[in-house]
Design an enzyme around this catalytic site. Structure first.
Site: not given
Ligand code: NAD
Ligand code: DAU
Length: 354
Positions: A133-135, A159, A163
């Protein structure tokens, strides 16, 4: 040929597996623990498909991972498995340490042992791709340039720290053992199958239910949004052509303040599913207590993947968000199914103080 995908029942992982098998006949072994975020229904279109083998299990289960590698002999492992929600990591970091750090460590150990025993052609072809992730780069000021791959690591939440630790382990396994790794650092994804605890799906679901739309703090935090299918195509490009040991930033050149995102979702719902009283869904916006340690701005400089691998996103934010809102309108059964008792408990805890 076979690939092993971890976390392939989650949001991005399931989109990746569905897209992969839509464009290739290469078998996918899908290892997922099925936490609250994992949903086998995401994979329903693959029911009975011999190219997809789903295994419920933990990436930290060394015996299981070793057995799967030995049985299926994958030419690549793609690690999507993680605890992914920042707010959950603030309320309870333990699972994030366990899966994102300890789990990744066990996965790396098993992959290293498997890879070391391969014959030379298979060893040369093998890849471990770690999805991150970019975080990990921390928070940008308004005038800072976007994150490049050489930006220092400065994670701010449990988190992102977990990562970052996993990224460092992956890097170390390349430098120390020669494991052929690739790491991707992507910005915020959105699209179909996104669990409604994250900003965009939460707003779509709450709006239709007549509930408040909780905006943290002043709503001016900036995220860089990428349609999930574009993230999937970027991962395929890195797997196919990425240079070993390199990291690739992935982003949509789509920086937007959260309040703009929420307003856009409201405006699309006003158009596609107007409220009975014909008031705008914007009237449901409610400012709530800010996230502790809330990162102000993320922005990805995606020039490296563009220049080296020719990747670029296909969706603009306007086309992607319209598709996303429409997908949620078309799939109320999916939403109802994920809104389990456990999910309701989480929402009650998270928003209790607001
Ligand atoms: P998600 O939470 O929707 O899915 C995570 C999946 O991993 C789930 O299916 C869960 O059951 C599985 N899991 C959790 N713990 C596990 C374990 N110990 N063993 C096997 N499986 C396990 O997450 P996502 O949003 O699909 O993110 C997927 C990946 O991409 C993550 O590594 C996250 O850090 C990264 N990522 C997410 C975003 C985003 O915006 N969602 C952006 C950049 C990177
Ligand atoms: O940047 C990549 C990341 O983006 C991933 O690594 C994470 O797995 C993914 O969950 C996401 O993280 P964020 O914290 O940016 O996403 P989230 O959807 O939780 O929140 C997006 C923005 O919106 C953040 O600034 C918090 C804000 N927010 C979120 C929720 C859930 C609100 O204002 N209200 C809310 O109820």
């Amino acid at each position: 040929m076979t690939i092993l995908v971890t976390g392939g029942a989650g949001f991005i992982g399931s989109n990746f597996v569905l897209d992969w098998l839509a464009g290739s006949d290469e078998t996918v072994v899908n290892l997922d623990k099925l936490t609250y975020a994992g949903n086998v229904h995401n994979l329903a279109p693959l029911a009975g498909d011999p190219r997809h083998a789903f295994v419920q299990g933990d990436i930290g289960d060394a015996g299981l991972v070793a057995a799967l590698l030995a049985q299926h002999q994958p030419r690549a492992v793609l690690n999507f498995a993680a605890e992914s929600h920042v707010d959950r990591s603030i309320l309870g970091p333990g699972e994030f340490i366990q899966t994102n750090i300890v789990g990744t460590f066990h996965l790396l150990e098993q992959v290293r042992a498997y890879w070391a025993a391969l014959d030379t052609p298979a060893k040369t072809a093998f890849r471990l791709l770690h999805v991150s992730t970019d975080e990990v780069y921390g928070s940008l000021a308004a005038s800072d340039p976007a994150f490049t791959e050489t930006h220092r690591y400065e994670p701010n939440s449990p988190y992102s720290a977990s990562k970052a630790a996993s990224d460092h382990l992956v890097r170390a396994y390349h430098h120390t053992y020669g494991l052929p790794v690739l790491t991707t650092n992507c910005s915020n994804n959105y699209g179909p199958l996104h669990f409604p605890e994250k900003l965009i799906p939460l707003m779509i679901v709450n709006a239709q239910a007549g509930k408040p739309l909780p905006v943290y703090g002043d709503g001016q935090q900036i995220r860089d949004w990428l349609y999930v299918k574009d993230h999937c195509s970027a991962i395929r490009a890195v797997l196919a052509g990425g240079r070993l040991g390199e990291t690739y930033n992935i982003g949509g050149w789509n920086e937007k303040p959260n309040l703009d995102i929420v307003n856009t979702v409201c405006d699309l719902l006003d158009e596609l599913k107007p409220r009975a009283d014909l008031q705008s869904y914007r009237s449901q916006i409610s400012y709530v207590t800010d996230r502790p340690g809330h990162d102000r701005r993320y922005a990805i400089d995606a020039r490296k993947i563009g220049q080296e691998l020719g990747w670029k996103p296909t969706e603009t934010f306007e086309t992607g968000i319209r598709k996303t809102v429409q997908w949620y309108l078309d799939n109320p059964d999916w939403v109802a199914q994920v809104q389990s008792g456990a999910y309701r408990d989480w929402v009650a805890t998270q928003y209790a103080q607001s």
